[in-house]
Design a protein around this motif. Structure first.
Motif, PDB file in Angstrom:
ATOM      1  N   THR A  12     -51.950   2.429 -14.997  1.00 45.68           N
ATOM      2  CA  THR A  12     -51.366   2.370 -16.328  1.00 45.68           C
ATOM      3  C   THR A  12     -50.930   0.950 -16.615  1.00 45.68           C
ATOM      4  O   THR A  12     -50.217   0.343 -15.832  1.00 45.68           O
ATOM      5  CB  THR A  12     -50.150   3.305 -16.437  1.00 45.68           C
TER       6      THR A  12
ATOM      7  N   VAL B 147     -49.342   2.169 -21.516  1.00 45.95           N
ATOM      8  CA  VAL B 147     -50.581   2.242 -22.277  1.00 45.95           C
ATOM      9  C   VAL B 147     -51.571   3.060 -21.458  1.00 45.95           C
ATOM     10  O   VAL B 147     -52.003   2.631 -20.392  1.00 45.95           O
ATOM     11  CB  VAL B 147     -51.159   0.833 -22.536  1.00 45.95           C
TER      12      VAL B 147
ATOM     13  N   ARG C 233     -55.238   4.882 -21.175  1.00 45.13           N
ATOM     14  CA  ARG C 233     -56.592   4.787 -21.730  1.00 45.13           C
ATOM     15  C   ARG C 233     -57.374   6.036 -21.353  1.00 45.13           C
ATOM     16  O   ARG C 233     -56.953   6.801 -20.503  1.00 45.13           O
ATOM     17  CB  ARG C 233     -57.270   3.538 -21.193  1.00 45.13           C
TER      18      ARG C 233
ATOM     19  N   PRO D 255     -56.280   3.770 -27.093  1.00 43.44           N
ATOM     20  CA  PRO D 255     -55.198   3.956 -26.117  1.00 43.44           C
ATOM     21  C   PRO D 255     -54.064   4.798 -26.693  1.00 43.44           C
ATOM     22  O   PRO D 255     -53.874   4.870 -27.905  1.00 43.44           O
ATOM     23  CB  PRO D 255     -54.724   2.537 -25.824  1.00 43.44           C
TER      24      PRO D 255
ATOM     25  N   TYR E 218     -49.953   5.164 -26.535  1.00 45.49           N
ATOM     26  CA  TYR E 218     -48.762   4.396 -26.191  1.00 45.49           C
ATOM     27  C   TYR E 218     -47.591   5.354 -26.030  1.00 45.49           C
ATOM     28  O   TYR E 218     -47.323   6.170 -26.916  1.00 45.49           O
ATOM     29  CB  TYR E 218     -48.451   3.374 -27.289  1.00 45.49           C
TER      30      TYR E 218
END
Length: 70
Positions: free
Chosen positions: A3, A20, A22, A38, A40
């Protein structure tokens, strides 16, 4: 899970960590990403919506946080 993260600050000056995630990090979770964008998250799990390069809005509260740069 790998991460990425960065630090942001709210209007009151409180510093928070933003993780973040992905698509490759989410393979064991429900598919919640669109076009590999992404996700958040604040350290408490609150989701953020990216407004611009440095500004994010907390979805649950509407508060804004700004990226802290060196």
């Amino acid at each position: 899970m790998n991460t990425d993260y960065f630090f942001a600050q709210d209007d009151a000056g409180n510093r928070c960590r933003v993780d973040v995630l992905r698509a490759c990090d989410m393979r064991d979770r429900e598919a919640t990403l669109h076009d590999n964008a992404p996700v958040y998250l604040l350290e408490d799990g609150s989701r953020l919506h990216r407004i611009d390069r440095d500004t994010f809005r907390v979805l649950g509260t509407g508060a804004y946080v700004t990226v802290m740069r060196d």
